[in-house]
Design a protein around this motif. Structure first.
Motif, mmCIF file in Angstrom:
data_model
loop_
_atom_site.group_PDB
_atom_site.id
_atom_site.type_symbol
_atom_site.label_atom_id
_atom_site.label_comp_id
_atom_site.label_asym_id
_atom_site.label_seq_id
_atom_site.Cartn_x
_atom_site.Cartn_y
_atom_site.Cartn_z
ATOM 1 N N MET A 1 0.840 -1.212 0.000
ATOM 2 C CA MET A 1 0.000 0.000 0.000
ATOM 3 C C MET A 1 0.866 1.250 0.000
ATOM 4 N N LYS A 2 2.010 1.191 0.719
ATOM 5 C CA LYS A 2 2.921 2.325 0.722
ATOM 6 C C LYS A 2 3.356 2.644 -0.708
ATOM 7 N N THR A 3 3.525 1.599 -1.514
ATOM 8 C CA THR A 3 3.950 1.808 -2.897
ATOM 9 C C THR A 3 2.835 2.390 -3.741
ATOM 10 N N TYR A 4 1.637 1.826 -3.608
ATOM 11 C CA TYR A 4 0.583 2.261 -4.520
ATOM 12 C C TYR A 4 0.062 3.637 -4.178
ATOM 13 N N ILE A 5 0.264 4.107 -2.946
ATOM 14 C CA ILE A 5 -0.159 5.470 -2.600
ATOM 15 C C ILE A 5 0.487 6.490 -3.530
ATOM 16 N N LYS A 6 1.721 6.229 -3.928
ATOM 17 C CA LYS A 6 2.399 7.180 -4.804
ATOM 18 C C LYS A 6 1.643 7.377 -6.112
ATOM 19 N N ASN A 7 0.931 6.342 -6.558
ATOM 20 C CA ASN A 7 0.162 6.461 -7.796
ATOM 21 C C ASN A 7 -1.056 7.342 -7.631
ATOM 22 N N ILE A 8 -1.548 7.496 -6.392
ATOM 23 C CA ILE A 8 -2.679 8.388 -6.164
ATOM 24 C C ILE A 8 -2.297 9.803 -6.556
ATOM 25 N N THR A 9 -1.182 10.261 -6.013
ATOM 26 C CA THR A 9 -0.801 11.641 -6.277
ATOM 27 C C THR A 9 -0.314 11.828 -7.700
ATOM 28 N N LEU A 10 0.209 10.766 -8.305
ATOM 29 C CA LEU A 10 0.652 10.884 -9.691
ATOM 30 C C LEU A 10 -0.519 11.230 -10.595
ATOM 31 N N ILE A 11 -1.609 10.511 -10.474
ATOM 32 C CA ILE A 11 -2.739 10.776 -11.363
ATOM 33 C C ILE A 11 -3.378 12.120 -11.037
ATOM 34 N N LEU A 12 -3.422 12.495 -9.752
ATOM 35 C CA LEU A 12 -3.980 13.801 -9.410
ATOM 36 C C LEU A 12 -3.081 14.927 -9.899
ATOM 37 N N PHE A 13 -1.758 14.703 -9.817
ATOM 38 C CA PHE A 13 -0.825 15.720 -10.284
ATOM 39 C C PHE A 13 -0.927 15.908 -11.792
ATOM 40 N N LEU A 14 -0.988 14.825 -12.513
ATOM 41 C CA LEU A 14 -1.064 14.923 -13.971
ATOM 42 C C LEU A 14 -2.286 15.709 -14.418
ATOM 43 N N THR A 15 -3.386 15.513 -13.715
ATOM 44 C CA THR A 15 -4.603 16.178 -14.139
ATOM 45 C C THR A 15 -4.626 17.648 -13.782
ATOM 46 N N SER A 16 -3.663 18.107 -12.954
ATOM 47 C CA SER A 16 -3.629 19.519 -12.597
ATOM 48 C C SER A 16 -2.773 20.336 -13.550
ATOM 49 N N ILE A 211 -0.960 -4.639 0.351
ATOM 50 C CA ILE A 211 -1.218 -4.706 1.791
ATOM 51 C C ILE A 211 -1.553 -3.312 2.300
ATOM 52 N N GLY A 212 -2.644 -3.201 3.026
ATOM 53 C CA GLY A 212 -3.123 -1.909 3.517
ATOM 54 C C GLY A 212 -4.420 -1.478 2.869
ATOM 55 N N ARG A 213 -4.798 -2.132 1.775
ATOM 56 C CA ARG A 213 -6.108 -1.863 1.193
ATOM 57 C C ARG A 213 -7.202 -2.428 2.105
ATOM 58 N N ALA A 214 -8.407 -1.941 1.921
ATOM 59 C CA ALA A 214 -9.539 -2.449 2.674
ATOM 60 C C ALA A 214 -9.770 -3.925 2.340
ATOM 61 N N PHE A 259 2.085 1.045 16.918
ATOM 62 C CA PHE A 259 2.476 2.429 16.656
ATOM 63 C C PHE A 259 3.951 2.504 16.274
ATOM 64 N N ASN A 260 4.390 1.496 15.555
ATOM 65 C CA ASN A 260 5.763 1.384 15.090
ATOM 66 C C ASN A 260 5.735 1.351 13.571
ATOM 67 N N ASP A 261 6.382 2.321 12.931
ATOM 68 C CA ASP A 261 6.295 2.407 11.473
ATOM 69 C C ASP A 261 6.945 1.218 10.772
ATOM 70 N N LEU A 262 7.724 0.426 11.489
ATOM 71 C CA LEU A 262 8.347 -0.753 10.903
ATOM 72 C C LEU A 262 7.487 -2.007 11.073
ATOM 73 N N LYS A 263 6.343 -1.877 11.747
ATOM 74 C CA LYS A 263 5.481 -3.038 11.998
ATOM 75 C C LYS A 263 4.029 -2.732 11.661
ATOM 76 N N GLU A 264 3.830 -1.913 10.656
ATOM 77 C CA GLU A 264 2.481 -1.482 10.283
ATOM 78 C C GLU A 264 1.722 -2.582 9.549
ATOM 79 N N ASN A 265 0.395 -2.425 9.515
ATOM 80 C CA ASN A 265 -0.478 -3.379 8.820
ATOM 81 C C ASN A 265 -0.256 -4.803 9.328
ATOM 82 N N GLY A 266 -0.080 -4.916 10.639
ATOM 83 C CA GLY A 266 0.212 -6.202 11.250
ATOM 84 C C GLY A 266 -1.031 -6.992 11.572
#
Length: 508
Positions: A1-16, A211-214, A259-266
């Protein structure tokens, strides 16, 4: 999910971008409006990005990056600690129950969900056009994600404001947006149907970048919370037992792993807002993906704990809350700073706080150092400990108190209430229904503290507001009124723009 989040802003950025060809500029503008044929011509990756974009409003300050967790200040767990120049005045007003319909905090909470709702509607109403492109498995998954997220956005809105506009079609700038508010009972019916659809459509788990999607468990957990809010205890119990039967979830052995960024989505996480440091957007940009919590909550220490902009010292925890921890409760050291605590080689000095305590739970030493407001620590929306305590509450309210407080022999064996207590290092407790009702309510307070408004939503749902009134009056906030303060005001600016939002909530 950390990876795919970057694609959210990519598509929003392109459209601006100004001057792009129509096909690009209409893919997914930041207001959520798309061309009618987008799903017929878009690639599979573009479709995925459009679904990803439904998640993005949760990251913003109008929701979980600021406003949702400030509800814990409104709930009486602390106060705004750095009020220089009127900083946080909107939260001060809300938490002292003196806010009017022009309060900016209420305005941002009102406006926070609508972009996500419209994006979800767009997918729900149009994604069948992409069936050939993405295949049946992804089609079903994306429909489930959209229904889950729409339900989550609406659940927050209806609990905060009561009647809200129920919009189930995607809208365009040329549409008539002078929509009225809808009776909250109808809104809840839609939320429940959305979550049932999501639970049936979503997979139990993901792998890799997804990982991290609903998931189906996310939907069942949220559905149980909706039923509990509506005091449908039998439905709460059956939904949670359906969730438990999946065998997917368990409590982390160590509370602080949540609450540990190295153990998220556990194993304890049903759903959390995904954050990531290092995005290319400046601080306060709506497309930024770093969490603000570290800098906002960092104590006003003589050393930098917060990041490039230092320590904001925004959340001073009341002594009443700190002293409510039982002796030996391991959650205290994770949740708050107390005198003598060591953090990053700094010894906490209670003089840095007006109350002697600060929030520690969302401090993250792995924050970004290039951009300010750039913590990678996710924000939990629904944890399995919450589910166990909901289960205990529903069992107890149905007279099944012995099951609710059955002994536990560790965090993942035994009765639901005492499993949560066991993980915290506390002894088993038992009692009659009235005693266990109070014990469960208190356990929810200590377990879920500062996590996006759980305490506020609990206070206002118990005993038709009487529990909230008694609590606030006990801590000195005697102007809290059941007839007024169980709901926030609809923003006067929005009413001026759309008089169909009248009548205003009582008392405002």
């Amino acid at each position: 999910m950390k990876t795919y989040i970057k694609n959210i802003t990519l598509i929003l950025f392109l459209t601006s971008l100004v001057g792009c060809e129509d096909y690009l500029s209409n893919k997914y503008p930041t207001d959520g409006i798309v061309t009618d044929n987008f799903f017929k011509v878009a690639s599979a990756q573009e479709i995925e990005n459009t679904v990803n974009a439904i998640y993005q409003p949760m990251q913003r300050s109008y929701m979980y990056n600021l406003r949702m967790w400030t509800l814990d200040i409104v709930a009486g767990e602390g106060r705004v600690g750095n009020e220089a120049g009127g900083n946080g005045i909107e939260t001060v007003q809300l938490s002292n129950f003196i806010a009017n319909a022009d309060n900016n905090g209420a305005k941002e909470l009102w406006r926070g969900p609508w972009a996500g709702i419209n994006r979800a509607n767009n997918v729900i109403n149009n994604i069948e056009d992409a069936a050939v492109t993405i295949g049946s498995e992804k089609l079903t998954q994306y429909i489930g994600e959209a229904h889950f997220l729409r339900a989550l956005y609406y659940f927050n809105a209806v609990r905060l404001f009561g009647d809200v506009p129920l919009i189930l079609e995607s809208f365009k700038a040329t549409d008539n947006l002078q929509v009225p508010r809808t009776d909250k009972e109808l809104v809840y019916e839609t939320i429940i149907e959305d979550l049932k659809t999501a639970a049936e459509s979503l997979p139990l788990k993901y792998s890799g970048k997804d990982i991290g999607r609903a998931t189906s468990g996310s939907a069942l957990g949220l559905l149980a919370k909706v039923y509990l809010t509506l005091e449908d205890y039998e439905a709460t119990i059956s939904t949670i037992e359906q969730l438990m039967a999946t065998g997917i979830y368990s409590l982390n052995e160590d509370y602080k792993d949540n609450f540990n960024d190295l153990k998220e989505n556990g194993p304890e996480s049903l759903f959390e807002v995904q954050y990531e440091k290092g995005s290319p957007y400046p601080a306060f940009d709506v497309l930024g993906q770093g969490a603000w919590h570290n800098e906002y909550m960092a104590p006003l220490a003589p050393v930098n704990l917060g990041g490039p902009w230092g320590n904001f010292g925004w959340f001073h925890v009341y002594a009443e809350f700190a002293e409510n921890f039982e002796a030996g409760d391991k959650r205290k050291f994770v949740s708050i700073f107390s005198e003598g605590d060591e953090y990053e080689e700094w010894i906490y000095d209670p003089d840095v706080s007006t109350t002697g305590y600060n929030v520690k739970k969302f401090m993250c030493p792995n924050y970004g150092t290039t951009n300010p407001m750039d913590s990678p620590l996710n924000f939990p929306i629904l944890r399995y400990s919450d589910v166990l305590l909901m289960y205990a509450e529903a069992l107890n309210e149905r007279g099944r108190t012995t099951e609710a407080c059955a002994p536990a022999y560790g965090p993942n064996e035994g009765g639901p209430l005492n499993r949560v207590r066991a993980r915290a290092g506390l002894e088993n407790i038992s009692g009659d229904q009235v005693e266990m009702r109070e014990a469960i309510r208190n356990e929810r307070r200590m377990e879920l503290a500062f996590e996006g408004g759980h305490r506020w939503f609990d206070l206002i749902r118990w005993d038709n507001g009487e529990y909230a009134r008694d609590f606030f009056h006990r801590i000195g906030k005697t102007n809290f009124s059941i007839s007024k303060h169980l709901l926030l005001p609809v923003p006067i600016d929005d009413i001026d723009s759309n008089p169909n939002l009248l009548p205003q909530n009582p008392g405002y």
